[in-house]
Structure formats: C-alpha cells, structure tokens
Design a protein around this motif. Structure first.
Motif, PDB file in Angstrom:
ATOM      1  N   ASP A  71       0.854  -1.123   0.020  1.00  0.00           N
ATOM      2  CA  ASP A  71       0.143  -0.042  -0.011  1.00  0.00           C
ATOM      3  C   ASP A  71       0.701   1.364  -0.022  1.00  0.00           C
ATOM      4  O   ASP A  71       0.424   2.468   0.174  1.00  0.00           O
ATOM      5  CB  ASP A  71      -0.913  -0.071   1.171  1.00  0.00           C
ATOM      6  N   ARG A  72       2.136   1.085  -0.211  1.00  0.00           N
ATOM      7  CA  ARG A  72       2.956   2.289  -0.258  1.00  0.00           C
ATOM      8  C   ARG A  72       4.061   1.978  -1.347  1.00  0.00           C
ATOM      9  O   ARG A  72       4.241   0.935  -2.033  1.00  0.00           O
ATOM     10  CB  ARG A  72       3.939   2.251   0.908  1.00  0.00           C
ATOM     11  N   TYR A  76       5.943  -1.699  -2.887  1.00  0.00           N
ATOM     12  CA  TYR A  76       5.253  -1.892  -4.183  1.00  0.00           C
ATOM     13  C   TYR A  76       6.567  -2.256  -5.289  1.00  0.00           C
ATOM     14  O   TYR A  76       6.388  -3.295  -5.959  1.00  0.00           O
ATOM     15  CB  TYR A  76       4.431  -0.958  -4.810  1.00  0.00           C
TER      16      TYR A  76
END
Length: 198
Positions: A71-72, A76
C-alpha cells in the motif's frame, strides 16, 4: 485460459490437484537459478512445471480470493523487482516448453517480453528527441497512447466492465517506474533476495 495454459497461477489465488502436485514436488522444492537456490516466483515456476508435465492450467472467473498487497510505493517497487526477476528467470524455462503448446502461447510469451523492451526503446528515443532537438515527440506519444487505449478497450469489452479503461493510466506507471525496475532486475538476475522479508 482458452488454451488451458495460463502462464502464471498466482500464489494466493491458485489451487492444484494434489496428485499433480505430488508428481512435481521434488522439482518444485529444488528450484535453482545459475546453480543457486531460488525461492521467489514459486507460483510462476510451479505453473510452468505443471504445463511442462502436460497438465492444463485454467482461469476461473467466478472464483474469489483475498491477499495482502503493498500500500506504499517502496514495498510496491520491491515487489515489482522480485516479480520481474522471477518472470525473466522462468521465461527461459517457458521457452523450452513453448514448442509443445499452442502457437498463440509462443506469441504471447514473446510479446510479454518484447513489449516492455519496445516500450522502453520508444520512451528512450522520445526522451532523446526531446533533449537533442527540443521538439516534442508527438508521434511516439500518440502511438503509445493509441496502443494503450486499444488494449484497455479490448479488456473492457471482453470483461463487460468499463473500469478496465482506467488501466490506461498504468502506461505512465509502467514507463516511469516499472521499466527502470525491470531493467535493473535484468541486470541483477542472480540476486535472490525476497526484498520484503527479514
């Protein structure tokens, strides 16, 4: 899926027949790359072993699966680096398998690997034109945009969901973030660090 040969059955979303898995367990548990143990990309590796053994791999559109995703940006990009390395590694394995499968799959695998390369060359040529001649590379941008819209439109039409058109934005992410990551992955294929585990 149309040819019974999905090239990567994603880890958290895949199910295998036990009897098929037992036949391949020794090969699966001893995954090596350039003589060193390799434990990432195991889902793609297992899929290719299944295909090599003559089993079909299918896509089930009404299946529901849940998984954890980054989610960052940092996590990723580390995930994408690991995936790129495993994709390149297993492409070499898949190339030996392709003559036994449908010709379309050969085209698909070659396209999956040549596509990013051609996109990278196009992007570099466009940047070079901008830097050297101070002119905007309109044709390059128009062709990349057109190919993106066509590809996403086909996906939206086949899935009967307009939200697939939004995937066009991924082209920008691909050019400016993922292509450099893939280039780095290709130069560091022997690195087997998981990158998201201690």
């Amino acid at each position: 899926a149309r040819f019974g040969a999905v090239m990567c059955c994603c880890g958290p979303c895949a199910m295998y027949r036990r009897s098929a898995l037992l036949l391949l367990l020794d090969q699966y548990e001893t995954q090596f790359f350039r003589g060193k143990p390799s434990d990432f990309g195991e889902d793609r590796h297992l899929t290719i072993l299944m295909l090599k053994a003559g089993f079909r791999t299918e896509y089930v559109p009404d299946a529901v699966a849940a998984t954890v995703v980054p989610d960052r940006l940092g996590p990723y990009l580390r995930q994408q680096l690991r995936w790129a390395r495993s994709t390149f590694r297993d492409t070499f394995l898949a190339l030996r398998l392709l003559p036994e499968l449908d010709r379309y799959l050969t085209l698909d695998v070659v396209g999956q690997n040549l596509g990013p390369l051609l996109l990278a060359v196009s992007a570099l040529a466009a940047l070079a034109q901008l830097a050297i001649t101070a002119t905007v590379p309109w044709w390059t941008g128009l062709i990349i945009a057109s190919m993106t819209v066509v590809r996403c439109s086909v996906a939206a039409f086949r899935a009967r969901e307009l939200r697939f058109l939004g995937f066009s934005l991924h082209t920008l992410i691909n050019i400016f973030l993922l292509l450099p990551v893939k280039a780095y992955a290709l130069c560091t294929l022997s690195n087997s660090d998981w990158l998201s585990r201690g």
